[in-house]
Write an enzyme that holds these catalytic residues in place. Sequence first.
Site, PDB file in Angstrom:
ATOM      1  N   GLU A 209      -3.657  81.766  77.710  1.00  0.00           N
ATOM      2  CA  GLU A 209      -3.850  80.333  76.803  1.00  0.00           C
ATOM      3  C   GLU A 209      -2.646  79.723  78.315  1.00  0.00           C
ATOM      4  O   GLU A 209      -1.697  79.625  78.293  1.00  0.00           O
ATOM      5  CB  GLU A 209      -3.064  79.763  75.522  1.00  0.00           C
ATOM      6  N   CYS A 243      -1.253  71.133  77.895  1.00  0.00           N
ATOM      7  CA  CYS A 243      -2.147  71.499  78.642  1.00  0.00           C
ATOM      8  C   CYS A 243      -3.745  71.333  78.652  1.00  0.00           C
ATOM      9  O   CYS A 243      -3.806  71.315  79.653  1.00  0.00           O
ATOM     10  CB  CYS A 243      -1.873  72.924  77.672  1.00  0.00           C
TER      11      CYS A 243
END
Length: 455
Positions: A209, A243
Amino acid sequence: MDIQALSAAQRAYFNTGATLSLSARRNALRRLREAIKAHEGDICAALRADLNKSSTESYMCEIGLTLSELSFVEKRLGRWMGDRPHLTPLAQFPARSFTVQEPYGVVLIMSPWNYPFLLTISPLIGAIAAGNCCVVKPSAYSPATSAVIRKLLEGCFPRELAAVVEGGRAENQALLDQKFDYIFFTGGVEVGRAVMAKAAGNLTPVTLELGGKSPCIVDATARLDLAAKRLVFGKLLNCGQTCVAPDYLLVDRRVKDRLLAHVRKWTALQYGSALDNQGYVRMVNRKHFDRVMGLIDPDKVVLGGRGDPDTLKIQPTVLDNVSPQDPVMAEEIFGPVLPVLTFDQIGEALDFVRARPRPLALYLFSRDKEAQRLFLRRASFGGGCINDTVIHLATSRMGFGGVGGSGMGSYHGRDSFDTFSHRKSIVKKSSPIDLPIRYAPYTPVKDRLIRLFLR
């Protein structure tokens, strides 16, 4: 901590089969839930110490989302664990086809500092639900939260089931030198490459991720006031250290000035004087503060632009008339700085996005259904929103993950269970009946029958 001994102890524990039953997995998830609720105050205090997060933001973005994921998984775990039936090809008649869910074994979860509780415990929920043993490695940049996680997990699990390894690069390296059955990493692209390279030595599967420069596109049909309100929320949540934060703004030239006026208004309404706002999150450390401040071109600042090195806070900052060659467009910002670029036709915005590495998220504000269809079908990105930002990850009913340079693999809800499970395909064949056509010697009749079945 002796990392090699810990890994061996977890493997021995897994081999006893103690993690496999539904009751064992549910009991583990229940103990985790109780521990989180018991330590809510400690978690909030740690997030305040590490990032200056308010208790409301800590619950909304970390504790609450984690508890919601736990509830979702607990309620459905029994159904997910069951064998999944599949249709059997006529050529294999009579038989029953099904897949069996199998835990990988001993897994490593490496988490980041920006949402240090959520991004550690959320994948851990999936790993435990799937029946694995877990080594958890939080980030050294969030030491207070790492200590709370260690205390929390030590209180509800034996170290053979789940254990925390604290530390920095030396501990990361020592962990990656071990043979794990699965590695789940959340963090930056460069470290993600290093994790994947180490995993390749043992042919260990990975979920990465990562991140990237996630665009926010606003066309002339958008509700500009609402777009600005939601853009400010998504960009400044956690002070941009998210993110999936909108990394840069692509706006139709005709509405740019009006949109930026709304951005100024909503920034003031949501954060006031940010440097004096006690609920405004700070940069995690001086290194990141200096890096983000270095991306701010004073000649292009139309909002904010200042930082306080003593508190590590940076004003919400908008840079106008940015070019693709500017330093702020060369890397993921991970801070409260929004570069603004313009387009004249929506196709230009699509071309701009497609010419760059595939982002983790994309946000489009538009009431034009053709524009919506264009970006959903032609732009490649991990996930995103139409007429909002960041909220697509706040659900257990859809998977979350990247594509290309922004990551690989997916988790949340059922996807987390599947990520940490190997699916064994099984055909259970009938014994009393055995069709002879597959066996030699082959004849013209068998050839015709085989061609009939396999077409």
